[in-house]
Design an enzyme around this catalytic site. Structure first.
Site, PDB file in Angstrom:
ATOM      1  N   CYS A 148       0.810  -1.226   0.000  1.00  0.00           N
ATOM      2  CA  CYS A 148       0.000   0.000   0.000  1.00  0.00           C
ATOM      3  C   CYS A 148       0.842   1.275   0.000  1.00  0.00           C
ATOM      4  CB  CYS A 148      -0.956  -0.015   1.187  1.00  0.00           C
ATOM      5  SG  CYS A 148      -2.130  -1.370   1.041  1.00  0.00           S
ATOM      6  N   HIS A 195      -3.377   7.093   1.917  1.00  0.00           N
ATOM      7  CA  HIS A 195      -3.774   5.775   1.413  1.00  0.00           C
ATOM      8  C   HIS A 195      -5.124   5.421   2.038  1.00  0.00           C
ATOM      9  CE1 HIS A 195      -3.891   1.615   0.471  1.00  0.00           C
ATOM     10  NE2 HIS A 195      -3.730   1.233   1.731  1.00  0.00           N
ATOM     11  N   ASN A 205     -10.001  -0.506  -0.690  1.00  0.00           N
ATOM     12  CA  ASN A 205      -8.547  -0.376  -0.722  1.00  0.00           C
ATOM     13  C   ASN A 205      -8.029  -0.968  -2.036  1.00  0.00           C
ATOM     14  OD1 ASN A 205      -5.800  -0.523  -0.369  1.00  0.00           O
ATOM     15  ND2 ASN A 205      -5.878  -1.493   1.639  1.00  0.00           N
TER      16      ASN A 205
HETATM   17  O1  UT7 Z   1      -3.709  -1.144   3.463  1.00  0.00           O
HETATM   18  C1  UT7 Z   1      -3.193  -2.310   3.993  1.00  0.00           C
HETATM   19  C2  UT7 Z   1      -3.332  -2.353   5.392  1.00  0.00           C
HETATM   20  N1  UT7 Z   1      -4.584  -2.901   5.842  1.00  0.00           N
HETATM   21  C3  UT7 Z   1      -5.259  -2.203   6.752  1.00  0.00           C
HETATM   22  O2  UT7 Z   1      -4.904  -1.102   7.042  1.00  0.00           O
HETATM   23  C4  UT7 Z   1      -6.407  -2.890   7.441  1.00  0.00           C
HETATM   24  C5  UT7 Z   1      -6.312  -2.631   8.912  1.00  0.00           C
HETATM   25  N2  UT7 Z   1      -7.343  -3.294   9.691  1.00  0.00           N
HETATM   26  C6  UT7 Z   1      -8.639  -2.942   9.621  1.00  0.00           C
HETATM   27  O3  UT7 Z   1      -9.012  -2.105   8.834  1.00  0.00           O
HETATM   28  C7  UT7 Z   1      -9.595  -3.573  10.599  1.00  0.00           C
HETATM   29  O4  UT7 Z   1      -8.855  -4.287  11.578  1.00  0.00           O
HETATM   30  C8  UT7 Z   1     -10.635  -4.498   9.927  1.00  0.00           C
HETATM   31  C9  UT7 Z   1     -11.625  -3.682   9.133  1.00  0.00           C
HETATM   32  C10 UT7 Z   1      -9.928  -5.525   9.052  1.00  0.00           C
HETATM   33  C11 UT7 Z   1     -11.407  -5.243  11.021  1.00  0.00           C
HETATM   34  O5  UT7 Z   1     -12.020  -4.307  11.890  1.00  0.00           O
HETATM   35  P1  UT7 Z   1     -11.879  -4.452  13.468  1.00  0.00           P
HETATM   36  O6  UT7 Z   1     -12.667  -3.374  14.053  1.00  0.00           O
HETATM   37  O7  UT7 Z   1     -10.409  -4.503  13.776  1.00  0.00           O
HETATM   38  O8  UT7 Z   1     -12.586  -5.815  13.709  1.00  0.00           O
HETATM   39  P2  UT7 Z   1     -11.999  -7.115  14.442  1.00  0.00           P
HETATM   40  O9  UT7 Z   1     -11.038  -7.820  13.560  1.00  0.00           O
HETATM   41  O10 UT7 Z   1     -11.566  -6.744  15.827  1.00  0.00           O
HETATM   42  O11 UT7 Z   1     -13.306  -7.973  14.576  1.00  0.00           O
HETATM   43  C12 UT7 Z   1     -14.387  -7.576  15.402  1.00  0.00           C
HETATM   44  C13 UT7 Z   1     -15.501  -8.573  15.237  1.00  0.00           C
HETATM   45  C14 UT7 Z   1     -15.048 -10.023  15.382  1.00  0.00           C
HETATM   46  O12 UT7 Z   1     -16.072 -10.754  16.002  1.00  0.00           O
HETATM   47  P3  UT7 Z   1     -15.995 -11.105  17.572  1.00  0.00           P
HETATM   48  O13 UT7 Z   1     -14.740 -11.893  17.748  1.00  0.00           O
HETATM   49  O14 UT7 Z   1     -15.957  -9.776  18.267  1.00  0.00           O
HETATM   50  O15 UT7 Z   1     -17.249 -11.876  17.790  1.00  0.00           O
HETATM   51  C15 UT7 Z   1     -14.910 -10.475  13.940  1.00  0.00           C
HETATM   52  O16 UT7 Z   1     -15.070 -11.855  13.795  1.00  0.00           O
HETATM   53  O17 UT7 Z   1     -16.077  -8.460  13.930  1.00  0.00           O
HETATM   54  C16 UT7 Z   1     -16.048  -9.726  13.291  1.00  0.00           C
HETATM   55  N3  UT7 Z   1     -15.857  -9.496  11.863  1.00  0.00           N
HETATM   56  C17 UT7 Z   1     -16.876  -9.257  11.023  1.00  0.00           C
HETATM   57  N4  UT7 Z   1     -18.190  -9.165  11.222  1.00  0.00           N
HETATM   58  C18 UT7 Z   1     -18.964  -8.903  10.162  1.00  0.00           C
HETATM   59  C19 UT7 Z   1     -14.702  -9.483  11.163  1.00  0.00           C
HETATM   60  N5  UT7 Z   1     -14.953  -9.222   9.879  1.00  0.00           N
HETATM   61  C20 UT7 Z   1     -16.283  -9.086   9.764  1.00  0.00           C
HETATM   62  C21 UT7 Z   1     -17.153  -8.811   8.688  1.00  0.00           C
HETATM   63  N6  UT7 Z   1     -18.471  -8.721   8.921  1.00  0.00           N
HETATM   64  N7  UT7 Z   1     -16.690  -8.629   7.431  1.00  0.00           N
END
Ligand code: UT7
Length: 332
Positions: free
Chosen positions: A113, A257, A287
């Site tokens: 990225c 980005h 992204n």
């Molecule tokens: O450019 C390259 C670099 N990449 C990035 O910058 C991405 C950086 N990371 C992020 O943007 C975020 O971490 C994500 C958008 C990928 C995830 O968001 P988050 O707020 O960090 O969510 P999380 O991984 O902590 O997950 C929270 C909950 C989990 O459920 P439990 O364990 O709390 O029951 C996940 O299983 O949300 C769940 N979850 C989803 N739910 C519905 C994860 N993905 C999804 C989804 N839909 N697509």
């Protein structure tokens, strides 16, 4: 040494749109979750006949047309991508051939990225050295080819797209304040495991096992990357501004980005930068890796938020980890 300006911009996204509602039918997710956690509403996806070089060529043609120059005027083509058409020949070679850029040399650059910003600074230094007059930097990625549409942690985030910026020396009648000011970069390989495509290289060559284990897709520890990105986006911006004696108030536009709306707003808040100075278009593209910064720049110009003479700060954090920010006085 000549000063360097960005003299033209071109962008391309494939037609097909994949919405959050489409994704609801593919994995267990919801439009509301995706919007709240990422700011993304839809993304563009290339058809099966279209590869990264095709997106790159479309963006390149637009940049060249808008500047009114021919492909044969190009000295260098840099393609910043993590989704090359194939390992080799480089996508730069494929683009050079498709464009008919007969005089150009070039290469691919991998920095995920941050790739476009690493390419932009590399290109700027080639021009500043006085040895090259027209360098085309292209960020192009077909992320849909390496995304597991069964993995809701990653499949909601990415889209396909490309953008190109042309670098040239400042002309004699240009305001000498315009153009490239500075770049600050960093890599930290200790974060490599948090965002990667594990197989397909020399460590884990393609085999029926790697395919069965879905190792040719993007694997990400989202929370680790999120925390790192929030910290580093701020640090690299602040470091670059401080090094140049520039205050946040002096910055007219931040073009970051586009990985997650929350990363961008957290960066702006920590910097103390007003929301109306920050360009966010992640809702429409997701992204696109190499494509986000040129696509956001195009939207900033279109909406009248980026004008000639403005001080623009670009910033990115990506897999690797890779980190970069650059400061320009916009020249057209
Ligand atoms: O450019 C390259 C670099 N990449 C990035 O910058 C991405 C950086 N990371 C992020 O943007 C975020 O971490 C994500 C958008 C990928 C995830 O968001 P988050 O707020 O960090 O969510 P999380 O991984 O902590 O997950 C929270 C909950 C989990 O459920 P439990 O364990 O709390 O029951 C996940 O299983 O949300 C769940 N979850 C989803 N739910 C519905 C994860 N993905 C999804 C989804 N839909 N697509």
């Amino acid at each position: 040494m000549p000063k360097v300006k960005i003299s033209a911009l071109g962008c391309y996204v494939p037609e097909r749109v994949l919405t959050n509602f489409d994704l609801e039918k593919m994995v267990e997710t919801s439009n509301q979750w995706i919007l709240e956690r990422t700011g993304i509403s839809e993304r563009h996806i290339a058809d099966s006949a279209t590869a990264t070089s095709d997106l790159a060529v479309a963006a390149a043609r637009q940049a060249l047309d808008s500047r009114g120059i021919a492909p044969t005027d190009l000295d260098v083509i840099l393609v910043c991508t993590v989704t090359p058409d194939m390992f080799f020949p480089s996508t730069a070679c494929l683009v050079q051939n498709q464009l008919g850029a007969k005089r150009a040399w070039g290469f691919d650059l991998i920095a995920a990225c941050s790739g476009f910003l690493f390419g932009l600074t590399t290109g700027a230094h080639l021009v500043a050295a006085g040895t090259h007059k027209k360098v085309l930097v292209i960020g192009s990625d077909t992320m849909s080819r390496i995304i597991d549409y069964k993995d809701r942690n990653t499949c909601i985030l990415f889209g396909d797209g490309a953008g190109a910026m042309l670098l040239e020396p400042l002309a004699a009648d240009d305001d000498p304040q315009l153009g490239f000011i500075d770049f600050l970069g960093e890599i930290d390989g200790s974060g490599g495991d948090y965002l990667k495509m594990p197989a397909g290289g020399s460590r884990l060559p393609a085999s029926s096992e790697t395919v069965a284990q879905r190792l040719h897709y993007v694997h990400q520890d989202g929370q680790q990357v999120f925390k790192y990105a929030v910290r580093k986006m701020y640090e690299v911006c602040k470091g670059l501004l401080d090094r140049n004696g520039v205050t946040v108030k002096d910055v007219d536009v931040l073009i970051p980005h586009q990985a997650n709306r929350r990363i961008i707003t957290a960066t702006a808040e920590r910097l103390g930068l007003a929301c109306d100075k920050v360009v966010i278009n992640i809702e429409r593209y997701g992204n696109t890796t190499g494509g986000t910064i040129p696509l956001a720049t195009r939207d900033a110009i279109k909406s009248g938020r980026l004008k000639k003479g403005d001080l623009v700060l670009f910033a990115a954090v990506g897999a690797g980890y890779t980190v970069g920010a650059s400061l320009w006085r916009w020249a057209f």
